[in-house]
Design a protein around this motif. Structure first.
Motif, short mmCIF file in Angstrom:
data_model
loop_
_atom_site.label_atom_id
_atom_site.label_comp_id
_atom_site.label_asym_id
_atom_site.label_seq_id
_atom_site.Cartn_x
_atom_site.Cartn_y
_atom_site.Cartn_z
N PRO A 75 3.95 48.89 73.11
CA PRO A 75 4.46 47.71 73.82
C PRO A 75 5.78 47.25 73.18
O PRO A 75 6.04 47.51 72.01
N ALA A 76 6.59 46.54 73.97
CA ALA A 76 7.94 46.18 73.54
C ALA A 76 7.92 45.38 72.23
O ALA A 76 8.73 45.65 71.33
N ARG A 77 7.02 44.40 72.11
CA ARG A 77 7.02 43.57 70.90
C ARG A 77 6.65 44.38 69.67
O ARG A 77 7.31 44.27 68.62
N GLU A 78 5.60 45.21 69.77
CA GLU A 78 5.19 46.01 68.62
C GLU A 78 6.27 47.01 68.23
O GLU A 78 6.51 47.26 67.04
N ARG A 79 6.94 47.60 69.24
CA ARG A 79 8.02 48.54 68.93
C ARG A 79 9.16 47.82 68.21
O ARG A 79 9.75 48.34 67.26
N SER A 80 9.47 46.60 68.65
CA SER A 80 10.53 45.83 68.01
C SER A 80 10.20 45.53 66.56
O SER A 80 11.06 45.58 65.68
N ILE A 81 8.92 45.22 66.30
CA ILE A 81 8.50 44.91 64.92
C ILE A 81 8.69 46.13 64.02
O ILE A 81 9.21 46.02 62.90
N ILE A 82 8.28 47.31 64.51
CA ILE A 82 8.44 48.53 63.73
C ILE A 82 9.91 48.81 63.46
O ILE A 82 10.32 49.14 62.33
N VAL A 83 10.74 48.68 64.49
CA VAL A 83 12.18 48.97 64.35
C VAL A 83 12.81 48.00 63.37
O VAL A 83 13.57 48.41 62.47
N MET A 84 12.51 46.71 63.50
CA MET A 84 13.12 45.73 62.60
C MET A 84 12.65 45.92 61.16
O MET A 84 13.44 45.79 60.22
N ARG A 85 11.36 46.28 60.98
CA ARG A 85 10.82 46.39 59.62
C ARG A 85 11.31 47.64 58.90
O ARG A 85 11.73 47.59 57.74
N PHE A 86 11.28 48.80 59.60
CA PHE A 86 11.53 50.06 58.91
C PHE A 86 12.92 50.64 59.18
O PHE A 86 13.38 51.49 58.42
N PHE A 87 13.58 50.20 60.24
CA PHE A 87 14.93 50.69 60.52
C PHE A 87 15.97 49.61 60.29
O PHE A 87 17.13 49.90 60.06
N ASP A 99 24.88 48.48 72.95
CA ASP A 99 24.99 47.48 74.00
C ASP A 99 23.62 47.03 74.48
O ASP A 99 23.38 45.82 74.68
N LEU A 100 22.70 47.97 74.68
CA LEU A 100 21.36 47.61 75.14
C LEU A 100 20.60 46.82 74.07
O LEU A 100 19.88 45.87 74.39
N ALA A 101 20.74 47.21 72.81
CA ALA A 101 20.04 46.51 71.74
C ALA A 101 20.48 45.06 71.67
O ALA A 101 19.66 44.17 71.43
N GLN A 102 21.78 44.82 71.92
CA GLN A 102 22.24 43.44 71.87
C GLN A 102 21.72 42.63 73.05
O GLN A 102 21.32 41.48 72.90
N ARG A 103 21.68 43.26 74.22
CA ARG A 103 21.21 42.54 75.40
C ARG A 103 19.70 42.32 75.40
O ARG A 103 19.21 41.27 75.80
N LEU A 104 18.95 43.34 74.91
CA LEU A 104 17.49 43.27 74.95
C LEU A 104 16.89 42.59 73.73
O LEU A 104 15.74 42.16 73.76
N GLY A 105 17.65 42.56 72.62
CA GLY A 105 17.12 42.00 71.39
C GLY A 105 16.19 42.93 70.66
O GLY A 105 15.42 42.52 69.81
N ARG A 106 16.23 44.22 71.01
CA ARG A 106 15.38 45.23 70.37
C ARG A 106 16.00 46.60 70.65
O ARG A 106 16.94 46.72 71.43
N GLU A 107 15.44 47.63 69.98
CA GLU A 107 15.90 48.98 70.24
C GLU A 107 15.48 49.41 71.65
O GLU A 107 14.33 49.21 72.04
N VAL A 111 2.64 38.57 62.32
CA VAL A 111 3.47 39.77 62.15
C VAL A 111 2.75 40.80 61.29
O VAL A 111 2.72 41.99 61.60
N SER A 112 2.14 40.33 60.19
CA SER A 112 1.44 41.23 59.28
C SER A 112 0.29 41.94 60.01
O SER A 112 0.10 43.15 59.85
N ARG A 113 -0.47 41.19 60.82
CA ARG A 113 -1.59 41.79 61.55
C ARG A 113 -1.09 42.80 62.59
O ARG A 113 -1.64 43.89 62.72
N LEU A 114 -0.04 42.41 63.33
CA LEU A 114 0.51 43.32 64.34
C LEU A 114 1.07 44.58 63.70
O LEU A 114 0.92 45.69 64.24
N LEU A 115 1.72 44.43 62.55
CA LEU A 115 2.32 45.58 61.86
C LEU A 115 1.23 46.55 61.42
O LEU A 115 1.34 47.77 61.63
N ALA A 116 0.15 46.02 60.82
CA ALA A 116 -0.94 46.88 60.36
C ALA A 116 -1.60 47.58 61.54
O ALA A 116 -1.90 48.79 61.49
#
Length: 253
Positions: free
Chosen positions: A204-216, A123-131, A235-240
Motif C-alpha cells: 500500500p502507498a503509505r507502507e511503501r512511503s515509510i520503507i522508502v523514507m526509512r531506508f532510502f 517530479d512525481l516524488a515531489q507531487r505525490l510526496g512519496r516514491e 510508524v514503528s508498528r507499521l514498519l515492523a
C-alpha cells in the motif's frame, strides 16, 4: 551517508526564492543550501564509482546535479527535497555516462528512457510526496512497465573494464583476468534487487512511503511520523509489519 537536516531545506529554498531580487543575499543563501546538502551528492557519486570514471569527476557531476535540484525544486508543490534531489542528481550522473561511454550498443530509445527515469521520478516524488511506483513512472513517460524495466537495465551497459585492470585500489589486488570463473555475487544481488522492487510495488502507498523514507531517505521514525501526521509508535508498528510482509514476499530471504 551523513544526514543533514533536509527537512528544513524546502523552507530555505522558499526563502531563497523570495530573496532572489537581492543578489548578495540570494547568493549567500544558495551557497549555504548547497553546502548543507553536499553529503548527499558525495554519497551518490560513490555509488557510481568503479564504472571506469574518476571519483573526482563523478563528485563534480553529482554536485552539478545537486545545484540543479536546488534551482529546480518548487517548495510550493511539495516539501520532500530528498525525494526530489536524489533522482535529479542520479540523472545528471547518468547523463555524464551517456555522453562519455556506452560500452555496449544500446538502442537510442532505451538510452532516452533510462535518462528520463531520473527526472520523472523526481517530479512525481515531489507531487505525490512519496516514491512513485513502476506503473506511475511508466504512465508518466507514456511507456509500458516492461519498457521502463528495460530502460533501468540499460544502465548496465555504461562501461566496460579492461581484463588487465585490478579489482581494488591496492598494489597487490588481482587483475580481473585472474578472477574469471569466480562465482559472481552480483547476479544474486541483481535478483534480490528486482525481487525487492516487485515486493515494494505491491505494498500500500503509505507502507511503501515509510520503507522508502526509512531506508532510502535515512529518515528517523520520528521524522516519518511527523511527515505522515501519525504517532511514532504507529510508524514503528507499521514498519515492523511491512518488513515481515516483504520477507514473506521475497521468499523468506
Amino acid at each position: 551517508m551523513d544526514d543533514p537536516n533536509y527537512k528544513e531545506v524546502p523552507q530555505l529554498i522558499a526563502k531563497l526564492r523570495s530573496a532572489e531580487h537581492n543578489g548578495d543575499e540570494a547568493d549567500e543563501l544558495r551557497h549555504q543550501i548547497i553546502a548543507q546538502c553536499m553529503p548527499l551528492s558525495e554519497h551518490i557519486s560513490r555509488r557510481f564509482s568503479g564504472r571506469g570514471e574518476q571519483i573526482d569527476d563523478l563528485r563534480q557531476v553529482a554536485l552539478i546535479g545537486l545545484i540543479h535540484a536546488v534551482d529546480r525544486f518548487n517548495p510550493e508543490v511539495g516539501d520532500d527535497f530528498l525525494a526530489f534531489a536524489v533522482p535529479t542528481i542520479m540523472g545528471e550522473v547518468r547523463r555524464h555516462f551517456r555522453d562519455t561511454r556506452w560500452a555496449v550498443r544500446v538502442p537510442r530509445r532505451l538510452q532516452e528512457v533510462h535518462l528520463a527515469i531520473g527526472d520523472a521520478t523526481a517530479d512525481l516524488a515531489q507531487r505525490l510526496g512519496r516514491e512513485p511506483t513502476s506503473q506511475e513512472l511508466a504512465s508518466a513517460l507514456d511507456i509500458t512497465v516492461e519498457q521502463l524495466e528495460q530502460g533501468r537495465l540499460a544502465g548496465s551497459a555504461f562501461s566496460a573494464q579492461s581484463v588487465d585492470a585490478t579489482r581494488g585500489p591496492g598494489d597487490d589486488s588481482q587483475p580481473l583476468l585472474e578472477t574469471v570463473g569466480e562465482p559472481d555475487i552480483h547476479f544474486e544481488q541483481f535478483e534480490n534487487h528486482e525481487a525487492l522492487r516487485a515486493a515494494l510495488d505491491g505494498l500500500p502507498a503509505r507502507e511503501r512511503s515509510i520503507i522508502v523514507m526509512r531506508f532510502f531517505g535515512n529518515k528517523t521514525q520520528a521524522q516519518i511520523a511527523e511527515h505522515l501526521n501519525i504517532s511514532q509508535m504507529h510508524v514503528s508498528r507499521l514498519l515492523a509489519k511491512t518488513l515481515r510482509q516483504l520477507r514473506v514476499r521475497m521468499g523468506g530471504e
